[in-house]
Design a protein around this motif. Structure first.
Motif, PDB file in Angstrom:
ATOM      1  N   LYS A 254       0.855  -1.190   0.000  1.00 55.47           N
ATOM      2  CA  LYS A 254       0.000   0.000   0.000  1.00 55.47           C
ATOM      3  C   LYS A 254       0.891   1.240   0.000  1.00 55.47           C
ATOM      4  CE  LYS A 254      -2.817   2.659   3.097  1.00 55.47           C
ATOM      5  NZ  LYS A 254      -3.223   2.820   4.453  1.00 55.47           N
ATOM      6  N   PRO A 255       0.650   2.167  -0.941  1.00 55.28           N
ATOM      7  CA  PRO A 255       1.444   3.398  -0.923  1.00 55.28           C
ATOM      8  C   PRO A 255       1.219   4.164   0.382  1.00 55.28           C
ATOM      9  CG  PRO A 255       0.145   3.214  -2.946  1.00 55.28           C
ATOM     10  CD  PRO A 255      -0.311   2.143  -2.018  1.00 55.28           C
ATOM     11  N   THR A 256       2.213   4.898   0.816  1.00 51.68           N
ATOM     12  CA  THR A 256       2.063   5.697   2.030  1.00 51.68           C
ATOM     13  C   THR A 256       1.907   7.163   1.665  1.00 51.68           C
ATOM     14  OG1 THR A 256       4.460   5.864   2.255  1.00 51.68           O
ATOM     15  CG2 THR A 256       3.375   4.101   3.473  1.00 51.68           C
ATOM     16  N   TYR A 257       1.049   7.837   2.410  1.00 50.55           N
ATOM     17  CA  TYR A 257       0.746   9.240   2.164  1.00 50.55           C
ATOM     18  C   TYR A 257       0.703   9.988   3.494  1.00 50.55           C
ATOM     19  CZ  TYR A 257      -0.805   7.543  -2.390  1.00 50.55           C
ATOM     20  OH  TYR A 257      -0.855   6.963  -3.622  1.00 50.55           O
ATOM     21  N   ALA A 258       0.910  11.297   3.424  1.00 51.06           N
ATOM     22  CA  ALA A 258       0.791  12.136   4.615  1.00 51.06           C
ATOM     23  C   ALA A 258      -0.678  12.234   5.009  1.00 51.06           C
ATOM     24  CB  ALA A 258       1.359  13.526   4.332  1.00 51.06           C
ATOM     25  N   SER A 259      -0.935  12.292   6.303  1.00 49.69           N
ATOM     26  CA  SER A 259      -2.295  12.411   6.826  1.00 49.69           C
ATOM     27  C   SER A 259      -2.754  13.863   6.745  1.00 49.69           C
ATOM     28  CB  SER A 259      -2.307  11.926   8.278  1.00 49.69           C
ATOM     29  OG  SER A 259      -3.587  12.055   8.821  1.00 49.69           O
ATOM     30  N   CYS A 260      -4.065  14.060   6.554  1.00 56.25           N
ATOM     31  CA  CYS A 260      -4.622  15.412   6.504  1.00 56.25           C
ATOM     32  C   CYS A 260      -6.061  15.382   7.009  1.00 56.25           C
ATOM     33  CB  CYS A 260      -4.583  15.957   5.081  1.00 56.25           C
ATOM     34  SG  CYS A 260      -5.502  14.962   3.884  1.00 56.25           S
ATOM     35  N   GLY A 261      -6.633  16.572   7.213  1.00 57.72           N
ATOM     36  CA  GLY A 261      -8.032  16.680   7.605  1.00 57.72           C
ATOM     37  C   GLY A 261      -8.334  15.958   8.904  1.00 57.72           C
ATOM     38  N   GLY A 262      -9.533  15.425   9.003  1.00 54.08           N
ATOM     39  CA  GLY A 262      -9.927  14.668  10.176  1.00 54.08           C
ATOM     40  C   GLY A 262     -10.414  15.555  11.300  1.00 54.08           C
ATOM     41  N   PHE A 263     -10.935  14.932  12.326  1.00 51.84           N
ATOM     42  CA  PHE A 263     -11.482  15.649  13.477  1.00 51.84           C
ATOM     43  C   PHE A 263     -10.339  15.939  14.444  1.00 51.84           C
ATOM     44  CE2 PHE A 263     -13.837  15.722  17.578  1.00 51.84           C
ATOM     45  CZ  PHE A 263     -14.576  16.853  17.304  1.00 51.84           C
ATOM     46  N   ARG A 264      -9.760  17.092  14.298  1.00 50.52           N
ATOM     47  CA  ARG A 264      -8.623  17.510  15.116  1.00 50.52           C
ATOM     48  C   ARG A 264      -8.836  18.966  15.512  1.00 50.52           C
ATOM     49  NH1 ARG A 264      -3.696  15.337  11.235  1.00 50.52           N
ATOM     50  NH2 ARG A 264      -4.727  13.441  10.622  1.00 50.52           N
ATOM     51  N   ILE A 265      -8.163  19.379  16.566  1.00 55.18           N
ATOM     52  CA  ILE A 265      -8.272  20.777  16.986  1.00 55.18           C
ATOM     53  C   ILE A 265      -7.813  21.687  15.861  1.00 55.18           C
ATOM     54  CG2 ILE A 265      -7.372  22.512  18.580  1.00 55.18           C
ATOM     55  CD1 ILE A 265      -7.332  20.293  20.717  1.00 55.18           C
TER      56      ILE A 265
END
Length: 154
Positions: free
Chosen positions: A71-82
């Motif tokens: 599985k290719p790896t990608y940077a995380s973004c968005g999501g329920f975060r402050i």
């Protein structure tokens, strides 16, 4: 009145926890590795929108016969975060097609990708073992009459 020894109550609690079923279906979090979602109603034909419970997968489903590409790896973004994480310039934040669930609509983080065109009328394939997913930045919907929608490689 007799009291039940604490050790017996602990054993009963552990047995109850062991038999508890994890819910699945309705596009919620997928079952853990080695388990599958068993429908409550076998006649339900709404794919992953059917109510069910996670159960151990049959031995034939657990055994891999061929090696799948990594599985290719990608940077995380968005999501329920402050403070939601933004993607670098030139990349967009999309639902992770390699993970189950309902993605950013359910406050899960997305992944940052460089939009590389694929699919469309010409059926342009992706390179490096990536798969073509719907491009969320256009207004073409492959599930609503857009059979020739272009996608992006992920």
């Amino acid at each position: 009145m007799r009291s039940v020894p604490l050790a017996i109550l602990s054993l009963l609690g552990a047995a109850a926890a062991a038999t508890a079923k994890r819910p699945c279906g309705f596009k919620i979090a997928p079952c853990p590795t080695g388990e599958v979602c068993q429908k409550v109603d076998p006649s339900c034909d709404r794919a992953e929108n059917c109510q069910g419970y996670c159960v151990p997968a049959p031995a034939t489903l657990v055994t891999k016969t061929t090696a799948s590409p990594p599985k290719p790896t990608y940077a995380s973004c968005g999501g329920f975060r402050i403070k939601p994480v933004e993607c670098p310039e030139g990349e967009i934040c999309i639902d992770d097609p390699y993970s189950g669930g309902c993605g950013m609509a359910c406050d899960m983080p997305g992944i940052c990708v460089k939009p590389v065109f694929c699919g469309g009328f010409a059926g342009i394939p992706c390179k490096d073992g990536k798969k073509c997913v719907d491009d969320p930045t256009d207004d073409c919907d492959p599930m609503n009459g857009g059979a020739d929608c272009g996608g992006i490689c992920v």
